[in-house]
Design an enzyme around this catalytic site. Structure first.
Site, short mmCIF file in Angstrom:
data_model
loop_
_atom_site.label_atom_id
_atom_site.label_comp_id
_atom_site.label_asym_id
_atom_site.label_seq_id
_atom_site.Cartn_x
_atom_site.Cartn_y
_atom_site.Cartn_z
N ASP A 142 -13.65 14.98 -4.26
CA ASP A 142 -13.76 16.28 -4.94
C ASP A 142 -15.01 16.21 -5.82
O ASP A 142 -15.78 15.24 -5.75
CB ASP A 142 -12.49 16.55 -5.76
CG ASP A 142 -12.21 18.04 -5.92
OD1 ASP A 142 -13.16 18.80 -6.21
OD2 ASP A 142 -11.05 18.44 -5.77
N ARG A 182 2.97 -1.16 10.78
CA ARG A 182 4.07 -1.21 11.74
C ARG A 182 4.40 -2.58 12.30
O ARG A 182 5.56 -2.84 12.63
CB ARG A 182 3.79 -0.21 12.86
CG ARG A 182 3.98 1.23 12.39
CD ARG A 182 3.31 2.23 13.27
NE ARG A 182 1.87 2.20 13.12
CZ ARG A 182 1.05 3.09 13.67
NH1 ARG A 182 1.54 4.06 14.41
NH2 ARG A 182 -0.25 3.01 13.48
N LYS A 199 0.85 -1.19 0.00
CA LYS A 199 0.00 0.00 0.00
C LYS A 199 0.89 1.24 0.00
O LYS A 199 1.77 1.38 0.84
CB LYS A 199 -0.89 0.02 1.24
CG LYS A 199 -1.77 1.28 1.33
CD LYS A 199 -2.77 1.18 2.46
CE LYS A 199 -2.30 1.77 3.75
NZ LYS A 199 -2.20 3.24 3.76
N THR A 235 -11.54 5.15 10.55
CA THR A 235 -11.58 4.48 11.85
C THR A 235 -11.12 5.41 12.97
O THR A 235 -11.31 5.13 14.14
CB THR A 235 -10.74 3.18 11.85
OG1 THR A 235 -9.49 3.47 11.26
CG2 THR A 235 -11.43 2.08 11.07
N LYS A 253 -7.44 8.25 -1.15
CA LYS A 253 -8.74 8.70 -0.63
C LYS A 253 -9.25 9.98 -1.31
O LYS A 253 -9.45 11.01 -0.66
CB LYS A 253 -8.65 8.93 0.88
CG LYS A 253 -8.17 7.71 1.67
CD LYS A 253 -8.24 7.98 3.17
CE LYS A 253 -7.82 6.80 4.01
NZ LYS A 253 -6.38 6.51 4.04
N ASP A 277 -3.50 4.35 -1.85
CA ASP A 277 -4.45 4.80 -0.83
C ASP A 277 -4.43 6.33 -0.74
O ASP A 277 -3.82 6.89 0.17
CB ASP A 277 -4.03 4.14 0.50
CG ASP A 277 -4.90 4.52 1.68
OD1 ASP A 277 -6.04 4.96 1.48
OD2 ASP A 277 -4.41 4.38 2.82
O1 C5P Z 1 0.95 0.64 11.14
P1 C5P Z 1 -0.48 0.22 10.98
O2 C5P Z 1 -0.63 -1.28 10.80
O3 C5P Z 1 -1.38 0.81 12.05
O4 C5P Z 1 -0.88 0.86 9.59
C1 C5P Z 1 -2.19 0.82 9.11
C2 C5P Z 1 -2.24 1.49 7.76
O5 C5P Z 1 -3.60 1.57 7.38
C3 C5P Z 1 -1.71 2.92 7.75
O6 C5P Z 1 -1.15 3.14 6.45
C4 C5P Z 1 -2.94 3.77 7.94
O7 C5P Z 1 -2.84 5.03 7.34
C5 C5P Z 1 -3.98 2.93 7.20
N1 C5P Z 1 -5.35 3.17 7.60
C6 C5P Z 1 -5.82 3.02 8.89
N2 C5P Z 1 -7.13 3.25 9.18
C7 C5P Z 1 -7.97 3.62 8.23
C8 C5P Z 1 -7.53 3.77 6.90
C9 C5P Z 1 -6.19 3.53 6.62
O8 C5P Z 1 -5.05 2.65 9.76
N3 C5P Z 1 -9.25 3.80 8.50
#
Ligand code: C5P
Length: 237
Positions: free
Chosen positions: A64, A212, A32, A120, A61, A59
């Site tokens: 517009d 992460r 991603k 979220t 998003k 990603d």
């Molecule tokens: O590091 P982690 O596993 O928390 O990363 C989750 C990824 O998913 C990040 O790139 C974050 O921006 C993305 N994301 C999220 N919640 C959302 C949409 C995207 O955590 N609702």
């Protein structure tokens, strides 16, 4: 059906991406690319990853007016992405225009287009106070997902905790791409509601996005293998 694990390349630049991917010895991943990396490196980073054989979920998003989203999506379709997204809050006309643009840009290929319902990070209280949307959060997510479904989109980004409700409403084919995944022993970081890969599967997620827990692991490849095995239903250890 092989369920995909999408690795979030939340890095500041191409060098960090290359350093991370070196752990995988040429293995082709589903990755991603989000705003951080895209706005630093530009479309070239997507073309680079695609040329290396990786599948890319872009990603960004988009949100517009329909004509602008149509044109922007046409550009993204040309980059060879496997999946991209927009905000369902832009409405059905915008979603349909986005899908049309993406398909035109991809000339013949059909990349997946999914919608963000409510982020979220948005709580029910904030949604009601800041956005003046006076409905329960779950109902809003369901309504926005229905708009995405009726606009011909392939699914939504959602919390694993919403996946079961969406599976009941729109079936197993409609994508429920879920971030917020952690192994039991991991730190939650800034995520509020997290689930394990195994629970995501049980709840009905169709793809998981993991950042992460893999990118910051001492051994990223080992973390990736462990998570993918749990996600796909093979227990180890
Ligand atoms: O590091 P982690 O596993 O928390 O990363 C989750 C990824 O998913 C990040 O790139 C974050 O921006 C993305 N994301 C999220 N919640 C959302 C949409 C995207 O955590 N609702």
């Amino acid at each position: 059906m092989q369920k995909s694990l999408i690795v979030a390349l939340d890095f500041a630049g191409k060098e960090d991406v290359q350093e991370f991917l070196a752990h995988f010895g040429g293995e082709k991943l589903y990755v991603k690319v989000g705003m951080e990396l895209f706005y630093q490196e530009g479309p070239g980073i997507v073309e680079y990853l695609v040329a290396e054989g990786h599948e890319v979920f872009l990603d960004l998003k988009l949100h517009d007016i329909p004509n602008t989203v149509y044109k922007a999506m046409k550009g993204l379709g040309k980059l060879g992405v496997g999946m991209t997204n927009l905000h369902a809050a832009g409405g059905k006309d915008m979603m349909k225009a986005g899908l049309e643009g993406l398909m035109e840009g991809a000339s013949g290929r059909r990349p997946n287009l999914i919608a963000v319902t409510q982020l979220t990070s948005m709580s029910e209280k904030r949604m009601q106070e800041d956005l003046m949307i006076n409905a329960p959060l779950n109902e809003v997510v369901l309504h926005y997902a229905r708009n995405a479904f009726e606009s011909g989109l392939d699914g939504v980004v959602c919390s694993s905790l919403e996946a079961t409700m969406l599976r009941e409403a729109f079936g197993v084919q409609f994508k429920k791409v879920t971030p917020g995944i952690r192994m039991k022993e991991d730190s939650m970081d800034d995520q509020q509601r997290v689930v394990t890969p195994m629970d995501a599967r049980i709840f009905g997620a169709t793809e998981i996005v993991v950042g992460r827990s893999i990118t910051r692991a001492g051994d990223p490849r080992k973390a990736y293998e462990t998570i993918i095995q749990q996600w796909q239903g093979v227990e180890i250890g």
